[in-house]
Design a protein around this motif. Sequence first.
Motif, PDB file in Angstrom:
ATOM      1  N   LEU A  26       0.832  -1.205   0.000  1.00  0.00           N
ATOM      2  CA  LEU A  26       0.000   0.000   0.000  1.00  0.00           C
ATOM      3  C   LEU A  26       0.872   1.263   0.000  1.00  0.00           C
ATOM      4  O   LEU A  26       0.586   2.219  -0.725  1.00  0.00           O
ATOM      5  CB  LEU A  26      -0.917  -0.008   1.221  1.00  0.00           C
ATOM      6  CG  LEU A  26      -2.018  -1.082   1.228  1.00  0.00           C
ATOM      7  CD1 LEU A  26      -2.784  -1.035   2.539  1.00  0.00           C
ATOM      8  CD2 LEU A  26      -2.975  -0.889   0.054  1.00  0.00           C
ATOM      9  N   VAL A  27       1.915   1.250   0.813  1.00  0.00           N
ATOM     10  CA  VAL A  27       2.799   2.414   0.859  1.00  0.00           C
ATOM     11  C   VAL A  27       3.531   2.577  -0.477  1.00  0.00           C
ATOM     12  O   VAL A  27       3.728   3.705  -0.958  1.00  0.00           O
ATOM     13  CB  VAL A  27       3.792   2.276   2.034  1.00  0.00           C
ATOM     14  CG1 VAL A  27       4.797   3.428   2.019  1.00  0.00           C
ATOM     15  CG2 VAL A  27       3.040   2.252   3.360  1.00  0.00           C
ATOM     16  N   GLU A  28       3.921   1.476  -1.093  1.00  0.00           N
ATOM     17  CA  GLU A  28       4.574   1.549  -2.406  1.00  0.00           C
ATOM     18  C   GLU A  28       3.656   2.208  -3.436  1.00  0.00           C
ATOM     19  O   GLU A  28       4.105   3.029  -4.241  1.00  0.00           O
ATOM     20  CB  GLU A  28       4.965   0.144  -2.875  1.00  0.00           C
ATOM     21  CG  GLU A  28       6.145  -0.444  -2.134  1.00  0.00           C
ATOM     22  CD  GLU A  28       6.437  -1.878  -2.587  1.00  0.00           C
ATOM     23  OE1 GLU A  28       5.662  -2.396  -3.418  1.00  0.00           O
ATOM     24  OE2 GLU A  28       7.439  -2.454  -2.112  1.00  0.00           O
ATOM     25  N   LEU A  29       2.373   1.858  -3.421  1.00  0.00           N
ATOM     26  CA  LEU A  29       1.428   2.454  -4.372  1.00  0.00           C
ATOM     27  C   LEU A  29       1.333   3.961  -4.172  1.00  0.00           C
ATOM     28  O   LEU A  29       1.295   4.727  -5.141  1.00  0.00           O
ATOM     29  CB  LEU A  29       0.043   1.815  -4.197  1.00  0.00           C
ATOM     30  CG  LEU A  29      -0.097   0.350  -4.617  1.00  0.00           C
ATOM     31  CD1 LEU A  29      -1.475  -0.177  -4.250  1.00  0.00           C
ATOM     32  CD2 LEU A  29       0.130   0.200  -6.116  1.00  0.00           C
ATOM     33  N   ALA A  30       1.301   4.400  -2.912  1.00  0.00           N
ATOM     34  CA  ALA A  30       1.185   5.828  -2.643  1.00  0.00           C
ATOM     35  C   ALA A  30       2.472   6.566  -3.017  1.00  0.00           C
ATOM     36  O   ALA A  30       2.430   7.665  -3.573  1.00  0.00           O
ATOM     37  CB  ALA A  30       0.847   6.056  -1.168  1.00  0.00           C
ATOM     38  N   MET A  40       0.459  -7.024   7.761  1.00  0.00           N
ATOM     39  CA  MET A  40      -0.835  -7.063   7.088  1.00  0.00           C
ATOM     40  C   MET A  40      -1.821  -6.165   7.848  1.00  0.00           C
ATOM     41  O   MET A  40      -1.975  -6.288   9.065  1.00  0.00           O
ATOM     42  CB  MET A  40      -1.390  -8.489   7.032  1.00  0.00           C
ATOM     43  CG  MET A  40      -0.418  -9.507   6.449  1.00  0.00           C
ATOM     44  SD  MET A  40       0.100  -9.110   4.765  1.00  0.00           S
ATOM     45  CE  MET A  40      -1.401  -9.525   3.888  1.00  0.00           C
ATOM     46  N   VAL A  41      -2.479  -5.254   7.120  1.00  0.00           N
ATOM     47  CA  VAL A  41      -3.410  -4.307   7.746  1.00  0.00           C
ATOM     48  C   VAL A  41      -4.754  -5.012   7.929  1.00  0.00           C
ATOM     49  O   VAL A  41      -5.492  -5.221   6.975  1.00  0.00           O
ATOM     50  CB  VAL A  41      -3.577  -3.041   6.885  1.00  0.00           C
ATOM     51  CG1 VAL A  41      -4.475  -2.036   7.593  1.00  0.00           C
ATOM     52  CG2 VAL A  41      -2.217  -2.421   6.584  1.00  0.00           C
ATOM     53  N   GLU A  42      -5.078  -5.366   9.177  1.00  0.00           N
ATOM     54  CA  GLU A  42      -6.284  -6.150   9.457  1.00  0.00           C
ATOM     55  C   GLU A  42      -7.526  -5.292   9.650  1.00  0.00           C
ATOM     56  O   GLU A  42      -8.617  -5.674   9.226  1.00  0.00           O
ATOM     57  CB  GLU A  42      -6.077  -7.003  10.708  1.00  0.00           C
ATOM     58  CG  GLU A  42      -5.170  -8.187  10.501  1.00  0.00           C
ATOM     59  CD  GLU A  42      -5.144  -9.094  11.710  1.00  0.00           C
ATOM     60  OE1 GLU A  42      -5.094 -10.322  11.528  1.00  0.00           O
ATOM     61  OE2 GLU A  42      -5.167  -8.561  12.846  1.00  0.00           O
ATOM     62  N   LYS A  46      -8.300   5.678  -0.913  1.00  0.00           N
ATOM     63  CA  LYS A  46      -7.412   6.626  -0.246  1.00  0.00           C
ATOM     64  C   LYS A  46      -6.531   5.971   0.815  1.00  0.00           C
ATOM     65  O   LYS A  46      -5.707   6.645   1.435  1.00  0.00           O
ATOM     66  CB  LYS A  46      -8.244   7.729   0.420  1.00  0.00           C
ATOM     67  CG  LYS A  46      -9.041   8.589  -0.540  1.00  0.00           C
ATOM     68  CD  LYS A  46      -9.794   9.668   0.226  1.00  0.00           C
ATOM     69  CE  LYS A  46     -10.568  10.575  -0.708  1.00  0.00           C
ATOM     70  NZ  LYS A  46     -11.295  11.631   0.016  1.00  0.00           N
ATOM     71  N   LEU A  47      -6.718   4.677   1.044  1.00  0.00           N
ATOM     72  CA  LEU A  47      -5.971   4.010   2.106  1.00  0.00           C
ATOM     73  C   LEU A  47      -4.462   4.065   1.902  1.00  0.00           C
ATOM     74  O   LEU A  47      -3.725   4.333   2.858  1.00  0.00           O
ATOM     75  CB  LEU A  47      -6.457   2.563   2.237  1.00  0.00           C
ATOM     76  CG  LEU A  47      -5.803   1.729   3.340  1.00  0.00           C
ATOM     77  CD1 LEU A  47      -5.991   2.377   4.694  1.00  0.00           C
ATOM     78  CD2 LEU A  47      -6.362   0.308   3.344  1.00  0.00           C
ATOM     79  N   PHE A  83      -8.672  11.128   5.592  1.00  0.00           N
ATOM     80  CA  PHE A  83      -8.928   9.852   4.920  1.00  0.00           C
ATOM     81  C   PHE A  83     -10.434   9.606   4.776  1.00  0.00           C
ATOM     82  O   PHE A  83     -10.893   9.008   3.801  1.00  0.00           O
ATOM     83  CB  PHE A  83      -8.261   8.725   5.708  1.00  0.00           C
ATOM     84  CG  PHE A  83      -8.714   7.340   5.331  1.00  0.00           C
ATOM     85  CD1 PHE A  83      -8.558   6.863   4.033  1.00  0.00           C
ATOM     86  CD2 PHE A  83      -9.303   6.509   6.277  1.00  0.00           C
ATOM     87  CE1 PHE A  83      -8.973   5.582   3.689  1.00  0.00           C
ATOM     88  CE2 PHE A  83      -9.729   5.236   5.937  1.00  0.00           C
ATOM     89  CZ  PHE A  83      -9.560   4.770   4.637  1.00  0.00           C
ATOM     90  N   HIS A  84     -11.236  10.074   5.736  1.00  0.00           N
ATOM     91  CA  HIS A  84     -12.673   9.833   5.721  1.00  0.00           C
ATOM     92  C   HIS A  84     -13.455  10.844   4.894  1.00  0.00           C
ATOM     93  O   HIS A  84     -14.653  10.644   4.646  1.00  0.00           O
ATOM     94  CB  HIS A  84     -13.224   9.844   7.150  1.00  0.00           C
ATOM     95  CG  HIS A  84     -13.026   8.542   7.881  1.00  0.00           C
ATOM     96  ND1 HIS A  84     -11.795   8.135   8.351  1.00  0.00           N
ATOM     97  CD2 HIS A  84     -13.903   7.552   8.200  1.00  0.00           C
ATOM     98  CE1 HIS A  84     -11.924   6.960   8.944  1.00  0.00           C
ATOM     99  NE2 HIS A  84     -13.186   6.581   8.860  1.00  0.00           N
ATOM    100  N   VAL A  85     -12.833  11.930   4.473  1.00  0.00           N
ATOM    101  CA  VAL A  85     -13.564  12.956   3.720  1.00  0.00           C
ATOM    102  C   VAL A  85     -14.062  12.376   2.404  1.00  0.00           C
ATOM    103  O   VAL A  85     -13.300  11.737   1.674  1.00  0.00           O
ATOM    104  CB  VAL A  85     -12.653  14.179   3.454  1.00  0.00           C
ATOM    105  CG1 VAL A  85     -13.342  15.168   2.515  1.00  0.00           C
ATOM    106  CG2 VAL A  85     -12.318  14.869   4.764  1.00  0.00           C
ATOM    107  N   PRO A  86     -15.347  12.567   2.067  1.00  0.00           N
ATOM    108  CA  PRO A  86     -15.854  12.026   0.797  1.00  0.00           C
ATOM    109  C   PRO A  86     -15.212  12.721  -0.390  1.00  0.00           C
ATOM    110  O   PRO A  86     -14.903  13.905  -0.351  1.00  0.00           O
ATOM    111  CB  PRO A  86     -17.364  12.314   0.856  1.00  0.00           C
ATOM    112  CG  PRO A  86     -17.488  13.449   1.816  1.00  0.00           C
ATOM    113  CD  PRO A  86     -16.395  13.270   2.818  1.00  0.00           C
TER     114      PRO A  86
END
Length: 706
Positions: free
Chosen positions: A541-545, A590-592, A607-608, A638-641
Amino acid sequence: MSGRSPSPPPPGPLPIRRLQEAVINRIAAGEIIHRPASALKELIENSLDARSTSIRVTIKDGGMKLLQIQDNGCGIRKDDLAILAERFTTSKLSTFSDLSHLTTYGFRGEALASMSHVAHLSVVTKTKADTCAWKACYEDGKLVPPKTGLTVDPKACAGNDGTTITVDDLFYNTPTRLSALRSSSEEYARILDVMTKYAIHNPRISFVCKKAGSSTPDLSTPSSSTTPQAIRLLYGHSIAKELIHAEVSSVSTNKKRRRPQDDEDEEMDVVSDDPESWSADAYFTNANFQAKKTALLLFINHRLVESTRIKRALEAVYSGILPKGACPFIYLSLQLDPRSVDVNVHPTKREVHFLNEDAIVERIADKLQEALASQSQSRTFEYQSATSSSSTPTEPKKAPVYSYHKVRTSTKDRTLDSMFPVVDSLRQVPASANDDGSPVPPIVWKIKEIKESECYLHSIATLREAVETGKHKHLMEILEKHTFVGIVDMNRCLSLLQHSTRLYLVNHGALAEELFYQLGLRQFGNFSKMRLDPPPPLQRLVELAVDAEEGIKQSRFTKAQIVDMIVNTVMSRREMLLEYFSLSITPDGMVESLPLLLRGYTPNLDKLPLFLMRLGPQIDWTEEMQCFEAFLRELAYFHVPGPVASDPASVDSDSHHNQEKSERWQIEHVIFPSMRRYFSPPKSLLDRDVVEVANLPDLYRVFERC
């Protein structure tokens, strides 16, 4: 001598023969599957038995060419697919005595078997334990190869958890039954009627029904709703605004029985140990509502049934209340001990018999009559007196209210979206129009109580105090008593709100970010969890960002080094993130789970990666208060639509459209209602995020000059 010839001897008895197996099965199929709607009813009940939370139906030519149902239930084991469509194969019964304790919808194992004898049946299913889905095709109760030359064994394929059942060419081999059906539009209306009734009774389950090839559904309901909200959405405001709720039971209860498809958070049905105990829950219209035909939605032990006796008894309650020829709307859910109910009296389970039926129906009718009589007012009539002299001398004369001082305060009025030809799919329901043809107002989402967690950290107490002292009273009043008008621009996060006689243009993104920050602060250390299944790897996930960041090229570190630094930073604080924020990361990265700030609201998980990447450089992990505040700010962002910035050419139009519709619904029905209760807006939002664009008295002055 007579010229008549002697009469032939009478014919002898015809021989008795055994019917062929194919004839027996088609006769049995005709008893179960009358039309596409009855086939769909059986399939919906199977999906509910499988504990599904989402049921999607696709129809072509009224269900005669195609009837497909997809659910996310527990699925079917591969080993069971061989006998799935055989008669009397079921997971619900093992002995005849099990009928007296039955709590499921299906039990005989005839539905799929019947469909395989009068249609082409195929099944795609996957359990959570399976690594892939399995597809099987059936004809006359037996497995058949999907194509000539292939084996009959189930084939591995791609698929989600749950089951998809496809019924093609219904009644293709029974032309008499096919010719007896109505037009495709009428059969489709029957299908919508069945789905509507089950959606009312199962408001916590999402139902979607659409025609094949159509991009918008004709019926769509959200999950985690309530019965009144579902009635408003599916039957319209004219019925919902006149509803009365009543509950009645036999005796005081002390034990609860769970419905087959309920999860841990859902309410349970109440019964006692007495086999003759019962309880009923009813929603019915008052004297202000009149229809040409009685609408009775009757569920007995969660099974949709019909009962002429119950219908007549309830209609008799209204005989002295409604005008002659007028009929009510009634939803009745009756819970009985399974030992007192005989469900095996009709091939389609359309009727059931139960003990003490007359006494139970009489008690329910008395309760409805009592509730109707308790309403102090009679039917509501609107009139205007012919002359002013009709008012009595003792009546105080009211000061006139001029038009430019009249305020629309009801959230049930039309919103901006309803004034455009393209409306949200949640309102695209044939039965969801008012009597005058106007669109149905949106349902009001019920926000669960969010309690402030107990926290003795000085830093959190300081941050909470800063929120309380920094709130702007007038802006808080606007948001508490606002009427939502509509979303103006999703990309720029602009919406319209009305308060009193003023219209405001607000940046709902900025307001939502501050709201989610305050919700995170409010629940610090006691967050609910949003589980990720399967859990994604933090490293990936961090690599993608990092790959999407343009400024990385100017850094003195390589992308791999930056990714490793961020991952190491987050992993070293894994225990703290779990304890304070419910952000669970396994030792192997792993992000559970993620913290859930607001029930009913799901952030855009695209956006994660960005959220996890920013935990590295944007947070000062050395200072307690700065660390907590920065993390909660990132969590709120992160939660903003709103969509993730990306190349428009790479975005799937259908996926983007569905995502936007979902976010529009959450903004109107979840975020803004939450602001009424939990938001303490700071004055800084008035600088550019809340702007007054119209004032009713000023507008009237402008028009008076014209």
